[in-house]
Design an enzyme around this catalytic site. Sequence first.
Site, PDB file in Angstrom:
ATOM      1  N   SER A 252       0.843  -1.188   0.000  1.00 16.28           N
ATOM      2  CA  SER A 252       0.000   0.000   0.000  1.00 16.28           C
ATOM      3  C   SER A 252       0.881   1.242   0.000  1.00 16.28           C
ATOM      4  O   SER A 252       2.106   1.155   0.057  1.00 16.28           O
ATOM      5  CB  SER A 252      -0.913   0.014   1.235  1.00 16.28           C
ATOM      6  OG  SER A 252      -0.142   0.121   2.433  1.00 16.28           O
ATOM      7  N   LYS A 253       0.239   2.401  -0.044  1.00 13.00           N
ATOM      8  CA  LYS A 253       0.978   3.661  -0.095  1.00 13.00           C
ATOM      9  C   LYS A 253       1.914   3.836   1.093  1.00 13.00           C
ATOM     10  O   LYS A 253       2.965   4.463   0.976  1.00 13.00           O
ATOM     11  CB  LYS A 253       0.000   4.832  -0.174  1.00 13.00           C
ATOM     12  CG  LYS A 253      -0.755   4.926  -1.493  1.00 13.00           C
ATOM     13  CD  LYS A 253      -1.673   6.133  -1.513  1.00 13.00           C
ATOM     14  CE  LYS A 253      -2.401   6.242  -2.849  1.00 13.00           C
ATOM     15  NZ  LYS A 253      -3.325   7.396  -2.888  1.00 13.00           N
ATOM     16  N   ARG A 254       1.528   3.290   2.241  1.00 17.06           N
ATOM     17  CA  ARG A 254       2.366   3.491   3.422  1.00 17.06           C
ATOM     18  C   ARG A 254       3.718   2.774   3.315  1.00 17.06           C
ATOM     19  O   ARG A 254       4.646   3.079   4.066  1.00 17.06           O
ATOM     20  CB  ARG A 254       1.631   3.036   4.681  1.00 17.06           C
ATOM     21  CG  ARG A 254       1.380   1.538   4.760  1.00 17.06           C
ATOM     22  CD  ARG A 254       0.485   1.209   5.951  1.00 17.06           C
ATOM     23  NE  ARG A 254       0.144  -0.195   5.997  1.00 17.06           N
ATOM     24  CZ  ARG A 254       0.881  -1.121   6.576  1.00 17.06           C
ATOM     25  NH1 ARG A 254       2.048  -0.785   7.122  1.00 17.06           N
ATOM     26  NH2 ARG A 254       0.499  -2.370   6.595  1.00 17.06           N
ATOM     27  N   GLY A 256       5.564   2.982   0.677  1.00 17.17           N
ATOM     28  CA  GLY A 256       6.416   3.751  -0.231  1.00 17.17           C
ATOM     29  C   GLY A 256       5.972   3.603  -1.667  1.00 17.17           C
ATOM     30  O   GLY A 256       4.796   3.393  -1.954  1.00 17.17           O
ATOM     31  N   GLN A 258       4.883   2.696  -5.281  1.00 12.18           N
ATOM     32  CA  GLN A 258       4.118   1.589  -5.843  1.00 12.18           C
ATOM     33  C   GLN A 258       4.177   1.577  -7.367  1.00 12.18           C
ATOM     34  O   GLN A 258       4.123   0.521  -7.979  1.00 12.18           O
ATOM     35  CB  GLN A 258       2.652   1.698  -5.432  1.00 12.18           C
ATOM     36  CG  GLN A 258       2.405   1.603  -3.934  1.00 12.18           C
ATOM     37  CD  GLN A 258       0.926   1.683  -3.635  1.00 12.18           C
ATOM     38  OE1 GLN A 258       0.218   0.691  -3.686  1.00 12.18           O
ATOM     39  NE2 GLN A 258       0.446   2.880  -3.364  1.00 12.18           N
TER      40      GLN A 258
END
Length: 480
Positions: A252-254, A256, A258
């Site tokens: 996911s975005k958390r 870093g 993608q």
Amino acid sequence: MDPALMTSSASTPSGPVVTRFAPSPTGYLHIGGARTALFNWLFAKRHNGRFLVRVEDTDRERSTDDAVKAIFDGLNWLGLFPDEEPVFQFSRADRHREVVDRLLATGHAYRDFLTAEETGALRDAAKAEGRTFESPWRDREPTVDDLMTPHTVRFRRPKDAPVVVADAVQGEVRWDTGSLDDLVILRSDGAPTYNLAVVVDDHDMGVTHVIRGDDHLNNAARQSLIYDALGWTRPTFAHIPLIHGPDGAKLSKRHGAQAVHEYADMGYLPEAMRNYLARLGWAHGDDELFSDAQAIEWFGLDGIGKAPARLDFDKLAHVNAHWIRLADDDRLAKAALDVHLARGHALAEGDEARLTRAIAFVKDRAKTVLELADQTAFVLRRRPLTIYEKALPMLAGESGDRIARLRDRLRLFESWDVFALEAELKAFVEEEAVGFGKVGPAVRAALTGDGVSPDIAKTLAALGREESLGRLDDALQQTK
């Protein structure tokens, strides 16, 4: 239908191998999609086959031209070029409807005249009773009047027989067809649905191996039934586990970056990304660093693991550093210069030459192109440099006099080769009877402004004779 027909083989066919990457243009090229494309590309190249790209753009509301461009930009950056012109699925809608008509004619599909509300109510009732939803139109003949009203077309699944897929990664996977509902293959507006379009396109494109994420595994059951109903040979399915973050959670975005373009912007080389992504979920012994040629020679579906791969940014940096060390200096200089320009540097005469000379001296210390730019910033600074405050005393008094003597000595020195400069600097400190620590920091400050550079001989070689002497003159002037 004979249950024996409801299997697929994971063996490599005797004919030419054809793989495909089939992204939906609803956003950027995800890192997982990039790996899927790479695996398809490697498998095709390994067997002297063809790697194709099909853009699945049937979702007209979400598909955008920008997303299509982003996907192809990502594939081009990675160097994953298809062997034929890309296919756009939406343009093949007439062919999809033709196949639907064939399924209707052979009794493998039927027209469903339920409204959306009626379908929802019947589906809820079936769920409450613990059974699979089934339209009453499955066994009802429509009248002429019925045919004039909007309706969908559903695939008539076989009952009481398992569908078995011998997946090349997951092994044998079984589904009870009684647990599957009758799939809508044509919407009421005449638009073909995903599973129908995929089967038709893969068949018409001659795809022999469908290598994709295991989030598509359930689709393999429905698609296999459609293949069987049409009398077409199923491709070999290979469903690869998804990529997870370093913590084992879904990416996911958390975690870093993608998107592929983010990795490009972060200074990773495409050959490093190919190397790293190939190793992400596939293995050839303990080999970590390998060329494209080696990856093509070694790649096989039997080397793909069943567990999700974990993204490891430290390992990616290690792989990237390896390929930076092997990369051509001119290419790296151009890449670093692009970073400098993006940071607002105005190009001046001599900058590119100095940057190219500097690359050779710093590339062994950089993990990304951004770090190359950081470490070569000293060659692009404009004279007179601003010397950082703590260094100014080193350029005054006795130390300043020593730097002036070095400047005068270097002014008489014609050979600006790094090895000759190393010898000259060594001879100078021996004559001055001091350790190099009494000279080096002050010279580096004078040459760079902030003291960040390779060793002094390499710094001088990168800057060139005239620029080096000019910077030494400027620094000494500031302390008078």
